[in-house]
Design a protein around this motif. Structure first.
Motif, PDB file in Angstrom:
ATOM      1  N   ALA A   7      30.793  30.025   9.730  1.00 24.20           N
ATOM      2  CA  ALA A   7      31.964  29.572   8.984  1.00 24.20           C
ATOM      3  C   ALA A   7      31.761  28.151   8.469  1.00 24.20           C
ATOM      4  CB  ALA A   7      33.205  29.648   9.878  1.00 24.20           C
ATOM      5  N   GLN A   8      31.121  27.321   9.274  1.00 26.25           N
ATOM      6  CA  GLN A   8      30.864  25.954   8.832  1.00 26.25           C
ATOM      7  C   GLN A   8      29.900  25.920   7.657  1.00 26.25           C
ATOM      8  OE1 GLN A   8      29.680  23.357  12.118  1.00 26.25           O
ATOM      9  NE2 GLN A   8      31.706  22.424  12.024  1.00 26.25           N
ATOM     10  N   GLU A   9      28.890  26.751   7.680  1.00 30.30           N
ATOM     11  CA  GLU A   9      27.924  26.750   6.578  1.00 30.30           C
ATOM     12  C   GLU A   9      28.600  27.118   5.265  1.00 30.30           C
ATOM     13  OE1 GLU A   9      24.904  25.667   6.164  1.00 30.30           O
ATOM     14  OE2 GLU A   9      24.973  24.931   8.230  1.00 30.30           O
ATOM     15  N   ARG A  10      29.595  27.998   5.326  1.00 32.99           N
ATOM     16  CA  ARG A  10      30.358  28.326   4.115  1.00 32.99           C
ATOM     17  C   ARG A  10      31.080  27.083   3.602  1.00 32.99           C
ATOM     18  NH1 ARG A  10      36.091  30.460   4.032  1.00 32.99           N
ATOM     19  NH2 ARG A  10      36.512  30.896   1.832  1.00 32.99           N
ATOM     20  N   ILE A  11      31.645  26.319   4.526  1.00 34.56           N
ATOM     21  CA  ILE A  11      32.348  25.098   4.143  1.00 34.56           C
ATOM     22  C   ILE A  11      31.362  24.071   3.593  1.00 34.56           C
ATOM     23  CG2 ILE A  11      33.673  23.149   5.049  1.00 34.56           C
ATOM     24  CD1 ILE A  11      34.814  25.175   7.138  1.00 34.56           C
ATOM     25  N   PHE A  12      30.228  23.928   4.266  1.00 35.26           N
ATOM     26  CA  PHE A  12      29.231  22.949   3.827  1.00 35.26           C
ATOM     27  C   PHE A  12      28.715  23.295   2.432  1.00 35.26           C
ATOM     28  CE2 PHE A  12      27.863  22.026   8.502  1.00 35.26           C
ATOM     29  CZ  PHE A  12      29.103  21.432   8.724  1.00 35.26           C
ATOM     30  N   THR A  13      28.499  24.569   2.183  1.00 34.04           N
ATOM     31  CA  THR A  13      28.027  25.016   0.865  1.00 34.04           C
ATOM     32  C   THR A  13      29.049  24.689  -0.213  1.00 34.04           C
ATOM     33  OG1 THR A  13      26.716  26.794   1.859  1.00 34.04           O
ATOM     34  CG2 THR A  13      27.262  26.999  -0.481  1.00 34.04           C
ATOM     35  N   ALA A  14      30.343  24.905   0.116  1.00 36.44           N
ATOM     36  CA  ALA A  14      31.401  24.622  -0.853  1.00 36.44           C
ATOM     37  C   ALA A  14      31.482  23.132  -1.158  1.00 36.44           C
ATOM     38  CB  ALA A  14      32.737  25.131  -0.313  1.00 36.44           C
ATOM     39  N   PRO A  74      37.960  -1.115  10.081  1.00 37.57           N
ATOM     40  CA  PRO A  74      39.058  -0.520   9.305  1.00 37.57           C
ATOM     41  C   PRO A  74      38.712  -0.295   7.842  1.00 37.57           C
ATOM     42  CG  PRO A  74      39.489  -2.842   9.787  1.00 37.57           C
ATOM     43  CD  PRO A  74      38.300  -2.451  10.598  1.00 37.57           C
ATOM     44  N   GLN A  75      37.724  -1.033   7.336  1.00 39.58           N
ATOM     45  CA  GLN A  75      37.327  -0.839   5.945  1.00 39.58           C
ATOM     46  C   GLN A  75      36.483   0.419   5.750  1.00 39.58           C
ATOM     47  OE1 GLN A  75      35.940  -2.813   8.351  1.00 39.58           O
ATOM     48  NE2 GLN A  75      35.014  -4.540   7.238  1.00 39.58           N
ATOM     49  N   ILE A  76      36.036   1.048   6.850  1.00 40.00           N
ATOM     50  CA  ILE A  76      35.228   2.265   6.768  1.00 40.00           C
ATOM     51  C   ILE A  76      36.040   3.490   7.175  1.00 40.00           C
ATOM     52  CG2 ILE A  76      33.212   3.481   7.711  1.00 40.00           C
ATOM     53  CD1 ILE A  76      31.831   0.810   8.030  1.00 40.00           C
ATOM     54  N   TYR A  77      36.749   3.400   8.288  1.00 38.40           N
ATOM     55  CA  TYR A  77      37.425   4.570   8.867  1.00 38.40           C
ATOM     56  C   TYR A  77      38.892   4.611   8.447  1.00 38.40           C
ATOM     57  CZ  TYR A  77      33.330   5.030  11.859  1.00 38.40           C
ATOM     58  OH  TYR A  77      32.046   5.199  12.318  1.00 38.40           O
ATOM     59  N   HIS A  78      39.329   5.780   7.930  1.00 34.53           N
ATOM     60  CA  HIS A  78      40.684   5.900   7.405  1.00 34.53           C
ATOM     61  C   HIS A  78      41.548   6.886   8.191  1.00 34.53           C
ATOM     62  CE1 HIS A  78      39.310   3.301   4.280  1.00 34.53           C
ATOM     63  NE2 HIS A  78      38.468   4.188   3.777  1.00 34.53           N
ATOM     64  N   ARG A  79      41.198   8.153   8.193  1.00 34.74           N
ATOM     65  CA  ARG A  79      42.075   9.152   8.810  1.00 34.74           C
ATOM     66  C   ARG A  79      41.296  10.438   9.037  1.00 34.74           C
ATOM     67  NH1 ARG A  79      45.172  12.342   4.264  1.00 34.74           N
ATOM     68  NH2 ARG A  79      43.732  12.084   2.520  1.00 34.74           N
ATOM     69  N   VAL A  80      41.961  11.394   9.680  1.00 37.35           N
ATOM     70  CA  VAL A  80      41.414  12.740   9.833  1.00 37.35           C
ATOM     71  C   VAL A  80      42.059  13.615   8.773  1.00 37.35           C
ATOM     72  CG1 VAL A  80      41.206  14.733  11.359  1.00 37.35           C
ATOM     73  CG2 VAL A  80      41.054  12.421  12.310  1.00 37.35           C
ATOM     74  N   VAL A  81      41.234  14.354   8.039  1.00 39.85           N
ATOM     75  CA  VAL A  81      41.766  15.269   7.021  1.00 39.85           C
ATOM     76  C   VAL A  81      41.369  16.697   7.352  1.00 39.85           C
ATOM     77  CG1 VAL A  81      41.782  13.560   5.177  1.00 39.85           C
ATOM     78  CG2 VAL A  81      39.743  14.952   5.540  1.00 39.85           C
ATOM     79  N   ALA A  82      42.232  17.616   6.993  1.00 44.71           N
ATOM     80  CA  ALA A  82      41.933  19.036   7.182  1.00 44.71           C
ATOM     81  C   ALA A  82      41.220  19.583   5.956  1.00 44.71           C
ATOM     82  CB  ALA A  82      43.216  19.816   7.422  1.00 44.71           C
ATOM     83  N   ILE A  83      40.293  20.477   6.179  1.00 41.11           N
ATOM     84  CA  ILE A  83      39.702  21.271   5.103  1.00 41.11           C
ATOM     85  C   ILE A  83      40.372  22.634   5.197  1.00 41.11           C
ATOM     86  CG2 ILE A  83      37.593  22.302   4.193  1.00 41.11           C
ATOM     87  CD1 ILE A  83      36.115  19.893   5.463  1.00 41.11           C
ATOM     88  N   THR A  84      41.051  22.998   4.149  1.00 42.75           N
ATOM     89  CA  THR A  84      41.933  24.164   4.215  1.00 42.75           C
ATOM     90  C   THR A  84      41.436  25.318   3.350  1.00 42.75           C
ATOM     91  OG1 THR A  84      43.287  23.278   2.403  1.00 42.75           O
ATOM     92  CG2 THR A  84      43.934  22.709   4.652  1.00 42.75           C
TER      93      THR A  84
END
Length: 510
Positions: A7-14, A74-84
């Motif tokens: 499933a991850q490889e599908r996401i990585f490909t996208a 703080p100038q590098i790290y922002h938040r956690v985002v979902a891949i939906t």
């Protein structure tokens, strides 16, 4: 391939389908660079030291990475985002559909500006090295304190783990690996009470945990610590000097002794004096860190595209450094005296990186100690009342005591002060005799015009000396000087060479 990895490889490909996206894989993550943005996805893997095998665990790990790293960068790290996954089956970053993966949303930085890249390009800038030390000091100041019992108990496992890892593949001499382990255990046994006491004093904290040069990046010419260990708090809960030791060791590995010495001295000057009483732990800590990096290098041999020659060379260099660090040579004491403007502090800084043991001598400067006694910043100008004879006597007492502390830990010291009186010089010499440590005394001399010109050209610094003070010093009764008298009227390079020659001559006489 498991269902999770498929499933991850599908996401990585996208993700890679978008023009210009660059994918970088590590053993535990895949990073996707797109313009000024970076998305870091935990790979669906399970190792003895981490478990990202489920979506819930990967989400938690992303959240923990933000929690640990955002205060540092703080100038590098922002938040956690979902891949939906959207109703039409497409994949979106931060979409409205069903979350199928999570990523750490970051700003991309110039990968060529990490300190390992900069170190390979040439000598690191002294200001950058000082700023790196300041960043480490700040990270330790904010790091939560922890119970030191578990940390001390874990050190034998680090030594044993290094031995096991270094033996894999028979790339290194088994006898040398055994000798490294034995030497490490010998030092550990001797230092265990000190390490336990530091835990009680609050010097075991939840630190960065992985402060090699590739995890420090210069952004707008300021060093930023990133990629702190988030997957296991136990690995990052260590003595602050063990955290610092990774940076010091890696600077030595990259041929940056001056930068390593600057970082050490800057750190010690900005942290409590208890760290002077713990310098004896640095050989063990730096050696363990070097052995770990040798293991990390050897692990890359399993990659299909591995450069075996280059990897083995790097592993051997780290291993050789680990072996050298665990056997520090006998310490020595150097004193640099002379009237204001003779170049004492510049000379002390130039000598220090090459005074064994690594990473060079601790520089103890009277100007800094005076400011510390009055609890002001180093660049704060003190009033004349703070230069009364009784205050100066106290400064020299602290100087001698600090040098004694350093020498007692098996580390070398350079004492930088005017040393205008015979009693001040004898006070230091007596301490050296008590410690059974050789003293190399250097007394710099230059004419008044030269000294005043140098003082007039100074920018903000720790010295409060003025051109008027320099003139007043001409009337000092210096008395008999049994140290090497060095003509310091020329260039810094000429003075440095004369002092090196003098020290070499004194060494032969011992």
């Amino acid at each position: 391939m498991t269902d999770e990895t498929a499933a991850q490889e599908r996401i990585f490909t996208a993700l890679c389908a978008h023009p210009g996206v660059i994918r970088i894989d590590t053993h535990a993550a895949s990073v996707f660079l797109d313009g000024g943005r970076a998305l870091k996805i935990k790979r669906a893997v399970r190792f003895p030291f981490l478990d990202y095998s489920t979506l819930e665990k990967r989400k938690a790990a992303c959240e923990e990475e933000i929690r640990i790293n955002r205060p540092l960068a703080p100038q590098i790290y922002h938040r956690v985002v979902a891949i939906t996954e959207e109703p039409d089956g497409s994949l979106q970053v931060d979409g409205r559909g069903r979350p199928v993966e999570y990523a750490v949303d970051m700003s991309r930085f110039d990968e060529t500006r990490t300190l390992d890249h900069l170190a390979k390009a040439g000598p690191l800038d002294a200001n950058l090295a000082s700023a790196a030390a300041d960043a480490i000091v700040a990270s330790h100041a904010m790091a939560p304190r922890a119970d030191g019992t578990a940390w001390v108990a874990s050190i034998p496992g680090l030594v044993d783990g290094n031995g096991d890892g270094l033996r894999k593949g028979n790339h290194l001499e088994a006898e040398e690996i055994e000798q490294l382990g034995e030497a490490s255990y010998t030092i550990l046994q001797r230092l265990r009470p000190l390490l336990e006491e530091r835990g009680r004093q609050g010097y075991v904290r939840r630190c960065h945990g992985d402060l090699h040069l590739a995890n420090i990046v210069a952004i707008d010419d300021q060093p930023v610590l990133f990629d702190a260990i988030e997957f296991d708090a136990r690995i990052a809960t260590v003595d602050v000097l063990y955290d610092l030791a990774f940076t010091l060791m890696d600077l030595l590995h990259h041929g940056q002794p001056l930068a390593a010495n600057i970082v050490l001295n800057r750190y010690l000057a900005a942290t409590p004096p208890e760290n002077l009483d713990a310098l004896s732990v640095l050989p063990l800590f730096m050696s363990i860190r070097a052995a770990i990096r040798a293991q990390v290098a050897l692990a890359r041999l399993t990659r299909p595209d591995a450069d075996r020659t280059g990897i083995l060379h790097e592993a051997h260099r780290y291993f050789d450094l680990a072996r050298a660090l665990i056997h520090p040579p006998t310490p020595r004491l150097i004193a640099v005296g002379g009237l204001s403007g003779t170049g004492k502090s510049a000379l002390a800084r130039a000598l220090a990186p090459n005074v064994a043991p690594q990473p060079g001598a601790v520089v103890l400067r009277s100007d800094i100690i005076r400011k510390q006694l009055f609890q002001v910043e180093h660049t704060h100008r003190l009033p004349p009342s703070t230069y009364r004879p009784e205050v100066t006597a106290r400064v020299y007492e602290v100087l001698v005591q600090s040098a004694r502390q350093v020498l007692a830990q098996g580390h070398s010291a350079i004492v930088d002060a005017v040393f205008a009186s015979e009693s001040e010089r004898e006070q230091l010499a007596a301490m050296a005799r008590q410690c059974n440590v050789p003293l190399s005394g250097l007394f710099l001399v230059a004419d008044l015009a030269t000294r005043q010109a140098r003082i007039g050209g100074r920018h903000r610094g720790a010295s409060d000396a003025t051109q008027e003070v320099a003139a007043q010093q001409e009337h000092y009764n210096i008395g008999h000087v049994d140290w090497a008298t060095i003509d310091a009227s020329g260039t810094q390079e000429q003075t440095l060479q004369r002092c090196r020659d003098a020290i070499a001559g004194q060494n032969k006489a011992i």
